[in-house]
Write a protein that holds these residues in place. Structure first.
Motif, PDB file in Angstrom:
ATOM      1  N   ASP A 113       0.805  -1.225   0.000  1.00 18.70           N
ATOM      2  CA  ASP A 113       0.000   0.000   0.000  1.00 18.70           C
ATOM      3  C   ASP A 113       0.835   1.272   0.000  1.00 18.70           C
ATOM      4  OD1 ASP A 113      -1.993  -1.827   0.202  1.00 18.70           O
ATOM      5  OD2 ASP A 113      -2.707  -1.226   2.170  1.00 18.70           O
ATOM      6  N   GLY A 114       1.988   1.242   0.671  1.00 25.19           N
ATOM      7  CA  GLY A 114       2.762   2.458   0.859  1.00 25.19           C
ATOM      8  C   GLY A 114       3.954   2.620  -0.061  1.00 25.19           C
ATOM      9  N   VAL A 115       4.323   1.550  -0.783  1.00 20.56           N
ATOM     10  CA  VAL A 115       5.517   1.636  -1.628  1.00 20.56           C
ATOM     11  C   VAL A 115       5.240   1.133  -3.050  1.00 20.56           C
ATOM     12  CG1 VAL A 115       7.952   1.029  -1.866  1.00 20.56           C
ATOM     13  CG2 VAL A 115       6.959   1.287   0.407  1.00 20.56           C
ATOM     14  N   VAL A 116       4.940  -0.155  -3.183  1.00 21.12           N
ATOM     15  CA  VAL A 116       4.806  -0.746  -4.518  1.00 21.12           C
ATOM     16  C   VAL A 116       3.628  -0.172  -5.286  1.00 21.12           C
ATOM     17  CG1 VAL A 116       4.460  -2.884  -5.807  1.00 21.12           C
ATOM     18  CG2 VAL A 116       5.964  -2.874  -3.796  1.00 21.12           C
ATOM     19  N   ALA A 117       2.463  -0.092  -4.644  1.00 19.12           N
ATOM     20  CA  ALA A 117       1.269   0.415  -5.333  1.00 19.12           C
ATOM     21  C   ALA A 117       1.422   1.864  -5.779  1.00 19.12           C
ATOM     22  CB  ALA A 117       0.031   0.242  -4.451  1.00 19.12           C
ATOM     23  N   PRO A 118       1.842   2.794  -4.891  1.00 22.86           N
ATOM     24  CA  PRO A 118       2.024   4.166  -5.371  1.00 22.86           C
ATOM     25  C   PRO A 118       3.110   4.297  -6.424  1.00 22.86           C
ATOM     26  CG  PRO A 118       2.723   3.949  -3.079  1.00 22.86           C
ATOM     27  CD  PRO A 118       1.998   2.700  -3.430  1.00 22.86           C
ATOM     28  N   LEU A 119       4.183   3.499  -6.322  1.00 25.01           N
ATOM     29  CA  LEU A 119       5.213   3.523  -7.359  1.00 25.01           C
ATOM     30  C   LEU A 119       4.635   3.099  -8.704  1.00 25.01           C
ATOM     31  CD1 LEU A 119       8.592   2.144  -5.945  1.00 25.01           C
ATOM     32  CD2 LEU A 119       8.201   4.334  -7.086  1.00 25.01           C
ATOM     33  N   LEU A 120       3.854   2.031  -8.697  1.00 27.84           N
ATOM     34  CA  LEU A 120       3.213   1.578  -9.926  1.00 27.84           C
ATOM     35  C   LEU A 120       2.319   2.665 -10.508  1.00 27.84           C
ATOM     36  CD1 LEU A 120       2.603  -0.700 -11.950  1.00 27.84           C
ATOM     37  CD2 LEU A 120       0.809  -1.487 -10.388  1.00 27.84           C
ATOM     38  N   CYS A 121       1.553   3.324  -9.656  1.00 26.90           N
ATOM     39  CA  CYS A 121       0.677   4.409 -10.116  1.00 26.90           C
ATOM     40  C   CYS A 121       1.482   5.574 -10.667  1.00 26.90           C
ATOM     41  CB  CYS A 121      -0.220   4.878  -8.970  1.00 26.90           C
ATOM     42  SG  CYS A 121      -1.506   3.709  -8.496  1.00 26.90           S
ATOM     43  N   LEU A 122       2.616   5.876 -10.052  1.00 27.68           N
ATOM     44  CA  LEU A 122       3.455   6.962 -10.543  1.00 27.68           C
ATOM     45  C   LEU A 122       3.972   6.667 -11.942  1.00 27.68           C
ATOM     46  CD1 LEU A 122       5.499   7.885  -7.326  1.00 27.68           C
ATOM     47  CD2 LEU A 122       3.901   9.375  -8.538  1.00 27.68           C
ATOM     48  N   PHE A 123       4.379   5.440 -12.188  1.00 24.21           N
ATOM     49  CA  PHE A 123       4.878   5.081 -13.512  1.00 24.21           C
ATOM     50  C   PHE A 123       3.756   5.028 -14.546  1.00 24.21           C
ATOM     51  CE2 PHE A 123       8.739   3.795 -11.315  1.00 24.21           C
ATOM     52  CZ  PHE A 123       9.723   4.103 -12.249  1.00 24.21           C
ATOM     53  N   LEU A 124       2.542   4.716 -14.113  1.00 22.44           N
ATOM     54  CA  LEU A 124       1.414   4.627 -15.044  1.00 22.44           C
ATOM     55  C   LEU A 124       0.743   5.975 -15.292  1.00 22.44           C
ATOM     56  CD1 LEU A 124      -0.319   1.323 -13.830  1.00 22.44           C
ATOM     57  CD2 LEU A 124       1.026   1.653 -15.915  1.00 22.44           C
ATOM     58  N   GLY A 125       0.610   6.792 -14.254  1.00 17.93           N
ATOM     59  CA  GLY A 125      -0.156   8.030 -14.399  1.00 17.93           C
ATOM     60  C   GLY A 125       0.374   9.199 -13.618  1.00 17.93           C
ATOM     61  N   GLY A 126       1.624   9.149 -13.201  1.00 21.17           N
ATOM     62  CA  GLY A 126       2.216  10.266 -12.489  1.00 21.17           C
ATOM     63  C   GLY A 126       1.543  10.559 -11.160  1.00 21.17           C
ATOM     64  N   PRO A 127       1.800  11.747 -10.599  1.00 21.49           N
ATOM     65  CA  PRO A 127       1.220  12.098  -9.300  1.00 21.49           C
ATOM     66  C   PRO A 127      -0.302  12.109  -9.283  1.00 21.49           C
ATOM     67  CG  PRO A 127       3.035  13.567  -9.829  1.00 21.49           C
ATOM     68  CD  PRO A 127       2.772  12.767 -11.070  1.00 21.49           C
TER      69      PRO A 127
END
Length: 315
Positions: A149-163
């Motif tokens: 929830d705090g690392v992998v998921a937001p990183l994936l979202c950042l690479f897919l759709g930025g902030p």
């Protein structure tokens, strides 16, 4: 910019006195409940739960997009700083490890009573009667689950759709942590938030399973047992996703996690995860922190490589 945000998170964590978008989101959720759900029937609360999710998540996306648009219009450097800062605030590697270390220090150098108070800051269960081993397990479970929830998921979202996408993810994740409980108080208002959190975390949880397994191998932990427990017990959880990272960590450490606990005074049954090759020890919190850091690094490298290949050889 994403790599810069990741390094910034490792360096700074989340200083309490700094402005943080997630705090604003949490304040909005609390205000919405107070303003629109007080005195409503159960049926009405179910409907308002959907409205709460839509307004919070979509509103977060719109505000983030508008802020980025405005700052890049003012100057590319201002936009870049805003991008990196917003991306950095969606990551929680250092802050998660720090909260775990605080519990460890209370157990090691202070008292079980104070350790109960400290662990209550990061878990949803009732902590007043937890034993030392139960405090350790609760901390390990939280670090393991939040590696997704705090690392992998937001990183994936950042690479897919930025902030924009990453902030929307953090909004729905904050909703789940605040109202997504199967208790009389939150069952109606939080059901939609809980279901959407399960849906959005389906892929990240399974990627975290892989990254944690790799981390166990890198760190020389019991990767064979992690593989076995990870396959056998990854679905031994009321959540369709939380069992995946917890199973790998339980196997890597050789301890048993899960089991029945009380939440807001209500006893909630949870199946056990892993085989107790030994009892949980205070140092398992530090071992789980190391798994968190290595898994986070592996996810960043993996997503970066995939992004490079897609941008240069596919698009």
């Amino acid at each position: 910019m994403i790599i810069a945000a990741f390094l910034l998170d490792l360096l700074l964590g989340d200083p309490y006195h700094w402005p943080h978008p997630i705090k604003l989101i949490g304040n909005f959720i609390a205000w919405f409940q107070e303003a629109f759900t007080q005195g409503k029937t159960e049926a009405q609360k179910y409907r308002w739960g959907v409205v709460l999710w839509l307004v919070t998540v979509l509103g977060t996306g719109v505000v983030t997009y508008t802020l980025l648009l405005l700052t890049f219009w003012l100057h590319p450097w201002i936009g870049t700083i805003c991008y990196v800062y917003l991306a950095y605030t969606t990551l929680a590697t250092k802050s998660l490890a720090l909260e775990g270390r605080k519990v460890y220090q209370m157990l090691k150098f202070d008292s079980v009573t104070n350790a109960r108070k400290q662990v209550a800051m990061i878990v949803g269960r009732d902590t007043e009667e937890l034993t030392e081993e139960e405090i350790t397990k609760a901390t390990v479970e939280t670090i393991a689950e939040n590696t997704s929830d705090g690392v992998v998921a937001p990183l994936l979202c950042l690479f897919l759709g930025g902030p924009v996408l990453a902030m929307m993810y953090k909004a729905l994740n904050t909703l789940d942590s605040m109202v997504g409980y199967v208790t009389p108080k939150y069952q109606a208002i939080g059901w939609f938030s809980a279901k959407m959190d399960d849906l959005w975390n389906f892929i990240p949880a399974r990627l975290t399973w892989l990254f944690l397994l790799g981390a166990a191998k890198v760190l020389g932990l019991n990767s064979q047992n992690a593989w076995q427990v990870g396959r056998k017990d990854c679905r031994n959880h009321k959540s369709p996703n939380s069992g995946f990272p917890e199973a790998i960590v339980a196997g890597a450490l050789g301890i048993q996690l899960g089991g029945t606990h009380q939440y807001h005074g209500i006893e909630i049954y949870k199946p056990t995860i892993g085989v107790a090759l030994r009892s949980a020890q205070q140092e398992d919190i530090l071992r789980t922190n190391r798994l968190l850091y290595v898994a986070g690094a592996l996810s960043l490298v993996s997503f970066s490589i995939i992004s490079f290949i897609v941008q240069h050889y596919i698009l």
